[in-house]
Design a protein around this motif. Structure first.
Motif, PDB file in Angstrom:
ATOM      1  N   LEU A 302       0.702  -1.268  -0.029  1.00 47.79           N
ATOM      2  CA  LEU A 302      -0.055  -0.165   0.077  1.00 47.79           C
ATOM      3  C   LEU A 302       1.008   1.441  -0.223  1.00 47.79           C
ATOM      4  CD1 LEU A 302      -2.839  -0.958   2.347  1.00 47.79           C
ATOM      5  CD2 LEU A 302      -2.905  -1.011  -0.003  1.00 47.79           C
ATOM      6  N   VAL A 303       2.062   1.063  -0.444  1.00 50.42           N
ATOM      7  CA  VAL A 303       2.915   2.342  -0.488  1.00 50.42           C
ATOM      8  C   VAL A 303       2.431   3.331  -1.481  1.00 50.42           C
ATOM      9  CG1 VAL A 303       5.380   3.170  -1.204  1.00 50.42           C
ATOM     10  CG2 VAL A 303       5.064   0.930   0.174  1.00 50.42           C
ATOM     11  N   ALA A 304       1.878   2.860  -2.544  1.00 51.73           N
ATOM     12  CA  ALA A 304       1.160   3.855  -3.436  1.00 51.73           C
ATOM     13  C   ALA A 304       0.081   4.702  -3.069  1.00 51.73           C
ATOM     14  CB  ALA A 304       0.783   3.007  -4.851  1.00 51.73           C
ATOM     15  N   GLU A 305      -0.777   4.029  -2.180  1.00 46.72           N
ATOM     16  CA  GLU A 305      -1.911   4.869  -1.496  1.00 46.72           C
ATOM     17  C   GLU A 305      -1.304   5.586  -0.601  1.00 46.72           C
ATOM     18  OE1 GLU A 305      -3.773   1.019  -3.225  1.00 46.72           O
ATOM     19  OE2 GLU A 305      -1.715   1.705  -2.288  1.00 46.72           O
ATOM     20  N   LEU A 306      -0.361   5.362   0.220  1.00 43.85           N
ATOM     21  CA  LEU A 306       0.237   6.282   1.301  1.00 43.85           C
ATOM     22  C   LEU A 306       0.899   7.457   0.310  1.00 43.85           C
ATOM     23  CD1 LEU A 306       1.224   7.098   3.904  1.00 43.85           C
ATOM     24  CD2 LEU A 306       3.047   5.861   3.675  1.00 43.85           C
ATOM     25  N   ALA A 307       1.604   7.214  -0.581  1.00 43.27           N
ATOM     26  CA  ALA A 307       2.216   8.241  -1.401  1.00 43.27           C
ATOM     27  C   ALA A 307       1.214   9.396  -1.813  1.00 43.27           C
ATOM     28  CB  ALA A 307       2.899   7.683  -2.733  1.00 43.27           C
ATOM     29  N   ALA A 308       0.079   8.905  -2.452  1.00 42.01           N
ATOM     30  CA  ALA A 308      -1.063   9.565  -2.880  1.00 42.01           C
ATOM     31  C   ALA A 308      -1.495  10.723  -1.705  1.00 42.01           C
ATOM     32  CB  ALA A 308      -2.317   8.822  -3.489  1.00 42.01           C
ATOM     33  N   ASP A 309      -1.766   9.948  -0.466  1.00 42.66           N
ATOM     34  CA  ASP A 309      -2.125  10.713   0.645  1.00 42.66           C
ATOM     35  C   ASP A 309      -1.080  11.876   1.220  1.00 42.66           C
ATOM     36  OD1 ASP A 309      -4.396   9.215   0.993  1.00 42.66           O
ATOM     37  OD2 ASP A 309      -3.584   8.073   2.618  1.00 42.66           O
ATOM     38  N   LEU A 310       0.123  11.709   0.807  1.00 43.75           N
ATOM     39  CA  LEU A 310       1.425  12.550   1.349  1.00 43.75           C
ATOM     40  C   LEU A 310       1.792  13.323   0.113  1.00 43.75           C
ATOM     41  CD1 LEU A 310       3.483  10.227   3.224  1.00 43.75           C
ATOM     42  CD2 LEU A 310       2.022  11.708   4.006  1.00 43.75           C
ATOM     43  N   ASP A 311       1.143  13.161  -0.949  1.00 42.06           N
ATOM     44  CA  ASP A 311       1.535  13.906  -2.296  1.00 42.06           C
ATOM     45  C   ASP A 311       3.140  13.512  -2.462  1.00 42.06           C
ATOM     46  OD1 ASP A 311       1.800  15.368  -4.433  1.00 42.06           O
ATOM     47  OD2 ASP A 311       1.651  17.472  -3.384  1.00 42.06           O
ATOM     48  N   ASP A 316      13.231   5.605  -6.482  1.00 42.63           N
ATOM     49  CA  ASP A 316      13.662   4.310  -6.868  1.00 42.63           C
ATOM     50  C   ASP A 316      12.480   3.586  -7.003  1.00 42.63           C
ATOM     51  OD1 ASP A 316      16.602   2.701  -7.560  1.00 42.63           O
ATOM     52  OD2 ASP A 316      14.921   1.562  -7.238  1.00 42.63           O
ATOM     53  N   PRO A 317      12.190   2.990  -8.029  1.00 41.66           N
ATOM     54  CA  PRO A 317      10.882   2.138  -8.051  1.00 41.66           C
ATOM     55  C   PRO A 317      10.788   1.018  -7.387  1.00 41.66           C
ATOM     56  CG  PRO A 317      11.998   1.908 -10.111  1.00 41.66           C
ATOM     57  CD  PRO A 317      12.780   3.118  -9.457  1.00 41.66           C
ATOM     58  N   SER A 318      11.982   0.355  -7.046  1.00 38.72           N
ATOM     59  CA  SER A 318      12.061  -0.832  -6.122  1.00 38.72           C
ATOM     60  C   SER A 318      12.255  -0.523  -4.622  1.00 38.72           C
ATOM     61  CB  SER A 318      13.247  -1.682  -6.686  1.00 38.72           C
ATOM     62  OG  SER A 318      14.332  -0.962  -6.494  1.00 38.72           O
ATOM     63  N   ILE A 319      12.511   0.908  -4.046  1.00 36.01           N
ATOM     64  CA  ILE A 319      12.773   0.970  -2.736  1.00 36.01           C
ATOM     65  C   ILE A 319      11.630   1.940  -2.229  1.00 36.01           C
ATOM     66  CG2 ILE A 319      14.240   2.164  -1.436  1.00 36.01           C
ATOM     67  CD1 ILE A 319      15.560   0.074  -2.744  1.00 36.01           C
ATOM     68  N   ALA A 320      11.206   1.286  -1.095  1.00 34.54           N
ATOM     69  CA  ALA A 320       9.916   1.840  -0.382  1.00 34.54           C
ATOM     70  C   ALA A 320      10.082   3.193   0.491  1.00 34.54           C
ATOM     71  CB  ALA A 320       9.132   0.885   0.438  1.00 34.54           C
ATOM     72  N   TYR A 321      10.948   4.166  -0.062  1.00 34.63           N
ATOM     73  CA  TYR A 321      11.149   5.412   0.885  1.00 34.63           C
ATOM     74  C   TYR A 321      10.428   6.350  -0.094  1.00 34.63           C
ATOM     75  CZ  TYR A 321      14.873   3.782   4.014  1.00 34.63           C
ATOM     76  OH  TYR A 321      15.615   3.214   5.086  1.00 34.63           O
ATOM     77  N   LEU A 322       9.524   7.212   0.438  1.00 31.84           N
ATOM     78  CA  LEU A 322       8.703   8.217  -0.252  1.00 31.84           C
ATOM     79  C   LEU A 322       9.315   9.660   0.330  1.00 31.84           C
ATOM     80  CD1 LEU A 322       5.001   6.692   0.584  1.00 31.84           C
ATOM     81  CD2 LEU A 322       6.475   6.741  -1.823  1.00 31.84           C
ATOM     82  N   TYR A 323       9.317  10.570  -0.975  1.00 26.64           N
ATOM     83  CA  TYR A 323       9.816  11.947  -0.709  1.00 26.64           C
ATOM     84  C   TYR A 323       8.853  12.970  -1.040  1.00 26.64           C
ATOM     85  CZ  TYR A 323      14.044   9.040  -0.996  1.00 26.64           C
ATOM     86  OH  TYR A 323      15.114   8.305  -0.678  1.00 26.64           O
ATOM     87  N   ALA A 324       8.798  14.025  -0.481  1.00 21.92           N
ATOM     88  CA  ALA A 324       7.553  14.794  -0.544  1.00 21.92           C
ATOM     89  C   ALA A 324       8.277  16.252  -0.264  1.00 21.92           C
ATOM     90  CB  ALA A 324       6.474  14.676   0.334  1.00 21.92           C
ATOM     91  N   ASP A 325       7.422  17.470  -0.827  1.00 24.55           N
ATOM     92  CA  ASP A 325       8.048  18.784  -0.404  1.00 24.55           C
ATOM     93  C   ASP A 325       7.682  19.363   0.950  1.00 24.55           C
ATOM     94  OD1 ASP A 325       9.180  19.057  -2.864  1.00 24.55           O
ATOM     95  OD2 ASP A 325       7.351  19.517  -3.861  1.00 24.55           O
ATOM     96  N   ALA A 326       6.466  18.590   1.524  1.00 27.35           N
ATOM     97  CA  ALA A 326       5.982  19.239   2.822  1.00 27.35           C
ATOM     98  C   ALA A 326       6.005  18.074   3.710  1.00 27.35           C
ATOM     99  CB  ALA A 326       4.702  19.689   2.589  1.00 27.35           C
TER     100      ALA A 326
END
Length: 410
Positions: A302-311, A316-326
Motif C-alpha cells: 500500500l505504498v502507492a496509496e500512502l504516496a497519494a495521501d502524502l503527495d 527508485d521504483p524498487s525502494i519503499a522510501y517516499l519523498y515530498a516537499d512538505a
C-alpha cells in the motif's frame, strides 16, 4: 513440560513454588534454583516453576499483567497473538455478528481468551495434550472457563456446524524442534484445510505469517498486515462477509495509551490504510522530506496509496522510501527532513560528519548491502551532534541521505 508437571504446578504446593520462582526469575539461573531448593521445594517442581516464571516474565510484553497467571511453553509463547491484536480481532468478529467461534489450533489460548472477553462463546481445539491443558488452565485463571471449552483433538475433524465463526492459527513451527516452517503446505492444520475453511464457515479469519506470499491469498479475502508500535507482528486473512477491502495495513500504537473503545473495553489506538495492493507510486526526484513507511504498509503493498495521501513519490521504483516537499504527520510513516544527498563515499561521508561534529547516528537502510554497525565503526565518529543516515538507492545509484527527525506536533 508434561501433564504431570502441569498438574503439580496447579496444586497448592505448585502455586507456592511458582510464587517463589517469580521472586528470583530474571537473575542467575543457578542462584535461582539454589534459592528454591533451600526453601524445601523438590528439584523437579522447582525446575518447572522456574521455567514458567521465566516464560511469564517474557510474556508480559505480549499479555500484560495477565501473563503472571498463565501457563506457557516456549514455542506456544512465540506464536501466541499479542493481547492488543487478539482483542481487536475479537471485537471485529463480534461487530460482524459472530456469537460462537471455533478456535482451531488454539495453542495456549490467547485468541480464545480475547474472544471470550468480547463475549463470544468459544470452542477451542488443540492437538497437543499439554498445550490443550494449558489453554484450559489459562481460561480458568482468567475467569473465562464458562465461555471457553477446550478439547484435545484434530482441528480438521471439528464439527463446524456448531459455530457461526471460525479462527485458525496454523502451527508454523515444527513440533519438537521449534524451527520455523516457511512452506504453508507443511502447516498444521495444512494449508488446503485452512483455505477451504471459509467454504464451510463464511465468517472465517486465518492468522498467517507476515511474510505470506500475496499469490497465496484466496480470491475475495481481505489480507491485513498488523504492526504494533512499528513492529510488524502478524497478518490475517478475513474471509466471506468479514472481507471489507482487498488489502489493509493496521497500525496499533500501544504507547499512546489504552483508551476505552465503543464497547467499554480498553484498546490501543488503531489506524487503517486500505487499497487494492496493486497500485504503483510515481517515481521522481529526492525532495526535502523523506517518509519511511510502516512495515505493515510495505508488506500490504500500500505504498502507492500512502504516496497519494502524502503527495509523495519514490526516488527508485524498487525502494519503499517516499519523498515530498512538505512534512506531514501520519501514523503510517516516520518523517525525516533531508539536509544532504550524497553519492555513497565513506571518505566523503566521514569528512562531512566530522565537520558537523556528529557523534551519534541512527542508520536506516533499504536497498543497501552495507552493514549498519560496520559502517558506524568505519565512520569513527567524534562529536556531540546527532544525525540520521539513510542508506538507499536513487535511480539505481547507492546514495546516503543525511537527515534530522521532524518533531511531532505539540
Amino acid at each position: 513440560m508434561d501433564l504431570d508437571q502441569l498438574t503439580a504446578l496447579r496444586t497448592p504446593e505448585g502455586s507456592a513454588a511458582l510464587a517463589a520462582a517469580a521472586e528470583v526469575a530474571g537473575g542467575d539461573p543457578l542462584a535461582a534454583a539454589a534459592a528454591l531448593r533451600s526453601a524445601g521445594i523438590p528439584g523437579g517442581l522447582a525446575a518447572a516453576a522456574l521455567t514458567q516464571a521465566e516464560l511469564r516474565r517474557r510474556a508480559t510484553g505480549k499479555f500484560g499483567p495477565a501473563a503472571a497467571g498463565m501457563f506457557l511453553t516456549r514455542a506456544g509463547l512465540e506464536q501466541a497473538t499479542r493481547r492488543v491484536v487478539a482483542d481487536r480481532r475479537a471485537e471485529r468478529l463480534r461487530a460482524a455478528g459472530v456469537t460462537t467461534v471455533a478456535d482451531l489450533g488454539c495453542g495456549l489460548g490467547a485468541d480464545a481468551l480475547a474472544a471470550a472477553r468480547a463475549g463470544l462463546r468459544v470452542h477451542a481445539v488443540e492437538a497437543d495434550p499439554v498445550t490443550a491443558a494449558m489453554a484450559a488452565a489459562n481460561a480458568e485463571a482468567a475467569g473465562l472457563a464458562d465461555l471457553v471449552t477446550v478439547e484435545c483433538g484434530d482441528a480438521t475433524a471439528f464439527d463446524v456446524s456448531r459455530v457461526d465463526g471460525a479462527f485458525c492459527d496454523p502451527a508454523r513451527r515444527r513440533a519438537g524442534t521449534g524451527r520455523r516452517i516457511f512452506d504453508p503446505n507443511a502447516y498444521s492444520p495444512p494449508w488446503d484445510f485452512v483455505t477451504g475453511l471459509a467454504a464451510r464457515v463464511p465468517r472465517t479469519v486465518v492468522k498467517v505469517a507476515p511474510g505470506l506470499d500475496h499469490a497465496l491469498i484466496p480470491a475475495g479475502a481481505e489480507a491485513e498486515w498488523v504492526s504494533v508500535d512499528g513492529d510488524l507482528v502478524e497478518a490475517a486473512l478475513w474471509c466471506g462477509p468479514l472481507a471489507g477491502v482487498p488489502r489493509r495495513a493496521t497500525v496499533l500504537r500501544c504507547k499512546e495509551g489504552p483508551p476505552v473503545n465503543a464497547s467499554g473495553r480498553e484498546g490501543a489506538p488503531s489506524h487503517h490504510l486500505t487499497g487494492s495492493g496493486a497500485e504503483e507510486a510515481a517515481v521522481g526526484a529526492v525532495r526535502r522530506f523523506l517518509f519511511d513507511p510502516d512495515p505493515a504498509v510495505v508488506r500490504a503493498h500500500l505504498v502507492a496509496e500512502l504516496a497519494a495521501d502524502l503527495d509523495a513519490t519514490l526516488a527508485d521504483p524498487s525502494i519503499a522510501y517516499l519523498y515530498a516537499d512538505a512534512a506531514h504527520l501520519t501514523p503510517f510513516a516516520r518523517c525525516l527532513e533531508i539536509t544532504d544527498v550524497l553519492p555513497f563515499s565513506l571518505k566523503r561521508l566521514r569528512a562531512l560528519l566530522r565537520e558537523r561534529r556528529v557523534g551519534r547516528v541512527e542508520i536506516l537502510k533499504r536497498g543497501s548491502a552495507l552493514e549498519p554497525e560496520k559502517l558506524r565503526r568505519d565512520l569513527r565518529l567524534a562529536g556531540d551532534e546527532p544525525a540520521s543516515l539513510v542508506l538507499t538507492r536513487v535511480a539505481g545509484a547507492p546514495t546516503v541521505l543525511i537527515c534530522r527527525p521532524v518533531p511531532a506536533a505539540g
